[in-house]
Enzyme design. Structure first.
Site, PDB file in Angstrom:
ATOM      1  CG  HIS A 370      -2.260  -0.666   1.233  1.00  0.00           C
ATOM      2  ND1 HIS A 370      -3.279  -0.258   0.581  1.00  0.00           N
ATOM      3  CD2 HIS A 370      -2.369  -2.093   1.260  1.00  0.00           C
ATOM      4  CE1 HIS A 370      -4.128  -1.420   0.554  1.00  0.00           C
ATOM      5  NE2 HIS A 370      -3.766  -2.439   0.967  1.00  0.00           N
ATOM      6  CE  LYS A 564      -6.631  14.193  -0.226  1.00  0.00           C
ATOM      7  NZ  LYS A 564      -6.513  12.808  -1.314  1.00  0.00           N
TER       8      LYS A 564
HETATM    9  C1  LIG Z   1     -11.973   7.378   1.549  1.00  0.00           C
HETATM   10  C2  LIG Z   1     -11.523   7.693   2.874  1.00  0.00           C
HETATM   11  C3  LIG Z   1     -10.241   7.872   3.127  1.00  0.00           C
HETATM   12  C4  LIG Z   1      -9.016   7.781   1.896  1.00  0.00           C
HETATM   13  O1  LIG Z   1      -8.801   9.252   1.507  1.00  0.00           O
HETATM   14  P1  LIG Z   1      -7.982   9.353   0.515  1.00  0.00           P
HETATM   15  O2  LIG Z   1      -7.936  10.742   0.047  1.00  0.00           O
HETATM   16  O3  LIG Z   1      -7.739   8.373  -0.605  1.00  0.00           O
HETATM   17  O4  LIG Z   1      -6.640   9.307   1.210  1.00  0.00           O
HETATM   18  C5  LIG Z   1      -9.672   8.167   4.391  1.00  0.00           C
HETATM   19  N1  LIG Z   1     -10.656   8.369   5.295  1.00  0.00           N
HETATM   20  C6  LIG Z   1     -11.995   8.239   5.119  1.00  0.00           C
HETATM   21  C7  LIG Z   1     -12.885   8.411   6.190  1.00  0.00           C
HETATM   22  C8  LIG Z   1     -12.477   7.792   3.932  1.00  0.00           C
HETATM   23  O5  LIG Z   1     -13.640   7.715   3.662  1.00  0.00           O
END
Ligand SMILES: *Cc1c(COP(=O)(O)O)cnc(C)c1O
Length: 833
Positions: A370, A564
């Site tokens: 990842h 994020k």
């Molecule tokens: C989808 C999601 C993420 C991932 O977000 P990225 O922008 O792809 O890092 C992180 N936290 C939550 C609560 C999400 O729903």
């Protein structure tokens, strides 16, 4: 509102009549009286939630029993998804939606004097995860259930999930989030499913050379099941999470009665620590030990469960059949201990030889990488490992030894690199380590990245020599998100419009059908309906912000969102610096010029890891800028800056449907995939972003005209970093202006110097703008100008928004999971009739 459910003239009925709102109401009443955690004489909204959830759980348990009975009879190959994180969020809306009972429950609650909207807000998020990796695991469970795959998710039952973030004048503060405070209505405790899990101890060798791990501390793993319903199918699978505990017989009653109270409860305390929090700080030796214990608890309990199911389903056991019945997917390296644990069980408990055990292990286990960030690639101290898991350390050393022999025999030209490739990192004799990612790559039959660019980086850079050894192991599985949670249920308005124009709701399980919207992208009627749905979502989110943050935002402004985890590579700093530039520019404008700007509300959300000081400074800067901008009467009608506290799945479900522009602006090569970019595009939010992770594939699918692109490319990043170090980089004057503005204390006197210093190339501080904020700043401002320009043309913006949704079909986790099932697991459908 009925103050007492029995006053509602609805009888209490223990078994629900599916689909009939009267039956559903009667079942809710039953639960309010007989399985309530509250006085049966009250029926406030919280009680209504628990009674409703209990009623839904009945329907789930019924299906869940049928599903596993069916799996047991059919005995297909099963897949087990091991993950330290599952970011489930709330379950009610999703469960009744997947069961097709949303209308029945809404009507039933109305009969009982409640409103489904309010009732569902009572639920706490199950936040057993940190970010994208955990949310991916949860999307995968939804898809595995929906695709009728015989599957299980395995995780840990943390008492406190990820911390609750509170924003104060100091910036981010962390508090424990007790999601189990009033217990979770969805879990089923399984007192029939417990396994011993050993820590410490020693390895004993028999007279015939057989090795056995004995002694140490033995705890018990107790299973809790959370039912996961598929959409439009009876199939309901399980997320099984383990709790560590001590069986009563191990409680030292003699010590306790002798007055040694603390000594007697020692083991219980240790067990409680294991499942207390996700990612406990690991800067201390004890912290590291605790994390390793967590990982082993997950692997050991899950594998014992898998073995017990494998054995239960057959009389005479042929071990070679194991990989034909069992596929284990490791979600990143956190469950790597499954590898030596599977070897240990096969050899020490079942008596197999090394080669047979090794063949079974490698054909059973698959690994997903990842991240390529060096600091996130797990390495464990050999000393700690040997102390906590002495037998596993022996097995890992043997795997490493055999790997060296293999390389020497088959690829002598790699010998000079062997040290860097080995599973054991012995380069520092004071600090010998186990490289968990190398253990995975050497042992698993499949190694996959999560977006095309990321999988290429794995093959060409991070694991290039392993790739030359075993090209067949490497593959890509571009991530996806579940269209149920991330469109159908989080934006019912937009979903209804899509269904109307496509004349089918089949897109919910066949997301490629969204491409049918392309032909209507310029249709005035659709554009108007689309705009109205987006506006409704914006109004709903503005109400939320007013309630939670106390900031009034105007739904007529452009909603620009970056949510994020806060991390330097995700570059929230780039975003806020450009906001500061915008603020300065607007401030210096004449009123006429101001009236011509596109008014924006820029929103940020995300948690900074508790010990990540730079990330916390970024949060503080965003909130300080917000305080100044939002209170500047000349500017605030044109620009507002909001930090949305405590970002989690529920916040995402509100914010994403309301977003018009979303930011995915990581330094190229650093974001493995990203999944929120997919959620936003699916909801018709345009992306401003770099050529990184899945952005590249999203842009390909929705068309490059519909994507605001900027920034350095991954291939150029190493060269740019080098030039930066050599002082060859000439910063844009606007970049310098913004930094000077912050230094002038325009946003208060908090010490931002460490943040600003890290943006300088040649000060020797940190890594010298390692994330290339200065490099990408001018291109980013240009892309933002293009956003404003485009937004002024409403018809064009609507067309682009519709085309974003229309091009998002590829990013369904149903597609991702089908690929895992066909190409890695060889697991087929097993649908309950
Ligand atoms: C989808 C999601 C993420 C991932 O977000 P990225 O922008 O792809 O890092 C992180 N936290 C939550 C609560 C999400 O729903």
């Amino acid at each position: 509102m009925a103050s007492n459910a029995s006053e509602s003239a609805v009888p209490a009925i223990a078994h629900p009549t599916p689909g009939d709102s009267f039956g559903v109401a009667a079942n809710i009443v039953y639960h309010s009286q007989f399985s309530s955690r509250f006085s049966p004489f009250k029926f406030e909204v919280e009680q209504a939630f628990y009674a409703t959830a209990a009623s839904v759980k009945d329907a789930l348990v019924q299906r869940w029993n049928e599903t596993y009975k069916h799996f047991h009879e059919e005995d297909p190959k099963q897949v087990y998804y091991l993950s330290m994180e599952f970011l489930q969020g709330r379950a009610l809306t999703n469960a009744i939606g997947n069961l097709g009972l949303s209308d029945a429950y809404a009507a039933a609650l109305t009969k009982l004097g409640h409103d489904l909207e309010n009732v569902r807000e009572q639920e706490k998020d199950a936040a057993l995860g940190n970010g994208g990796l955990g949310r991916l695991a949860s999307c995968f469970l939804d898809s595995m259930a929906t695709l009728d795959l015989p599957a299980w998710g395995y995780g840990l039952r943390y008492k406190y999930g990820l911390f609750k973030q509170i924003i104060s004048s100091k910036g981010q503060e962390e508090y424990a989030e007790d999601w189990l405070e009033k217990s979770s209505p969805w879990e089923i405790v399984r007192h029939d499913v417990t396994y011993p899990v050993r820590f410490f101890g020693e390895v004993q060798v028999d007279s015939d050379g057989r090795r056995k791990w004995i002694g140490g501390e033995v705890m018990q793993a107790l299973a809790y099941d959370i039912p996961i319903p598929g959409y439009n199918t009876k199939n309901t699978i399980s997320l099984r999470i383990w709790e560590a505990r001590v069986p009563a017989e191990d409680f030292d009653l003699y010590a306790f009665n002798a007055g040694k109270h603390e000594e007697a409860v020692q083991l219980q305390l240790k067990a409680d620590q294991i499942c207390s929090v996700l990612y406990p700080g690991d800067s201390t030796e004890d912290g590291k030990l605790l994390r390793l214990k967590q990982q082993y608890m997950l692997c050991s309990a899950s594998l014992q469960d898998i073995f017990s199911r494998f054995k239960e389903r057959r009389g005479a056991i042929s071990w070679d059949e194991f990989p034909n019945k069992v596929a284990v997917q490791l979600n990143d390296t956190h469950p790597t201990l499954a590898i030596p644990e599977l070897m240990r069980i096969l050899m020490d408990d079942e008596g197999l030889g090394w080669d047979q055990a090794w063949n079974i292990t490698s054909s059973t286990i698959a690994y997903t990488n990842h991240t390529v960030l060096p600091e996130a690639l797990e390495k464990w101290s050999q000393v700690v490992m040997a102390k906590l898991l002495p037998r596993h350390m022996e097995i890992i050393a043997e795997i490493d030894k055999r790997f060296q022999v293999l390389v020497a025999r088959t690829r002598p030209e790699l010998e000079s690199k062997l040290e860097a490739l080995q599973v054991l990192d012995n380069s520092n004799p004071e600090k010998k380590l186990v490289r968990m990612a190398h253990l995975c790559v050497v042992s698993a039959h499949s190694v996959n990245g999560v977006a095309e660019l990321h999988s290429e980086i794995l093959k060409k850079e991070l694991f290039s020599d392993f790739y030359s050894l075993w090209p067949e192991k490497f593959n890509n599985k571009t991530n996806g998100v579940t269209p149920r949670r991330w469109l159908r249920f989080c934006s019912p308005e937009l979903s209804a419009i899509i269904t109307k124009w496509l004349r089918t709701d089949k897109w919910v399980t066949n997301l490629d059908l969204l491409s049918g919207l392309r032909e209507f992208a310029e249709n005035k009627q659709l554009q108007e309906e689309w705009n109205a749905a987006k506006l409704a979502n914006k109004v709903r989110f503005a109400d939320y912000l007013l309630k939670v943050v106390g900031v009034e935002v105007n739904p007529q402004t452009l909603f620009d969102i970056q949510i994020k985890r806060i991390h330097e590579y995700k570059r929230q700093l780039l975003n806020i610096l450009s906001v500061i530039y915008r603020y300065k520019t607007i401030k210096e404008m004449s009123p006429e010029e101001r009236a011509n700007t596109v008014p924006r509300t820029v929103m940020f959300g995300g948690k900074a890891f508790a010990t990540y000081a730079q990330a916390k400074r970024i949060v503080k800067l965003v909130t300080d800028v917000g305080a100044v901008v939002n209170n500047d009467p000349n500017v605030s009608p044109h620009l507002k800056v909001v930090f949305i506290p405590n970002y989690n799945v529920t916040v995402a479900e509100l914010a994403i449907p309301a977003s018009e522009l979303s930011q995915h602006i990581s330094t190229a090569g650093m974001e493995a995939s990203g999944t929120s970019n997919m959620k936003f595009a699916l909801n018709g939010s345009l992306i401003i972003g770099t050529l990184d992770g899945a952005n590249i594939e999203i842009r390909e699918e929705i068309g490059e005209d519909n994507f605001f692109l900027f920034g350095a490319r991954a291939d150029d990043v190493p060269r740019l970093r080098k030039e930066r170090e050599q002082g060859k980089f000439v910063p844009d004057p606007r970049f310098e202006e913004v930094k000077d503005f912050i230094r002038s204390k325009a946003f208060g006197d908090f010490d931002y110097e460490p943040l600003l210093e890290a943006l300088e190339g040649d000060t020797g501080y940190g890594r010298g703008d390692y994330f290339l904020v200065g490099q990408d700043f001018p291109g980013y401002l240009d892309a933002q100008d293009k956003v404003d320009e485009t937004y002024k043309n409403r018809a064009k913006w609507m067309k682009m928004s519709i085309l974003s949704t229309a091009g998002s079909g590829k990013f369904s986790s149903d597609r991702t999971i089908s690929q895992y099932a066909n190409e890695i697991w060889q697991v087929g459908q097993c649908r309950v009739p």
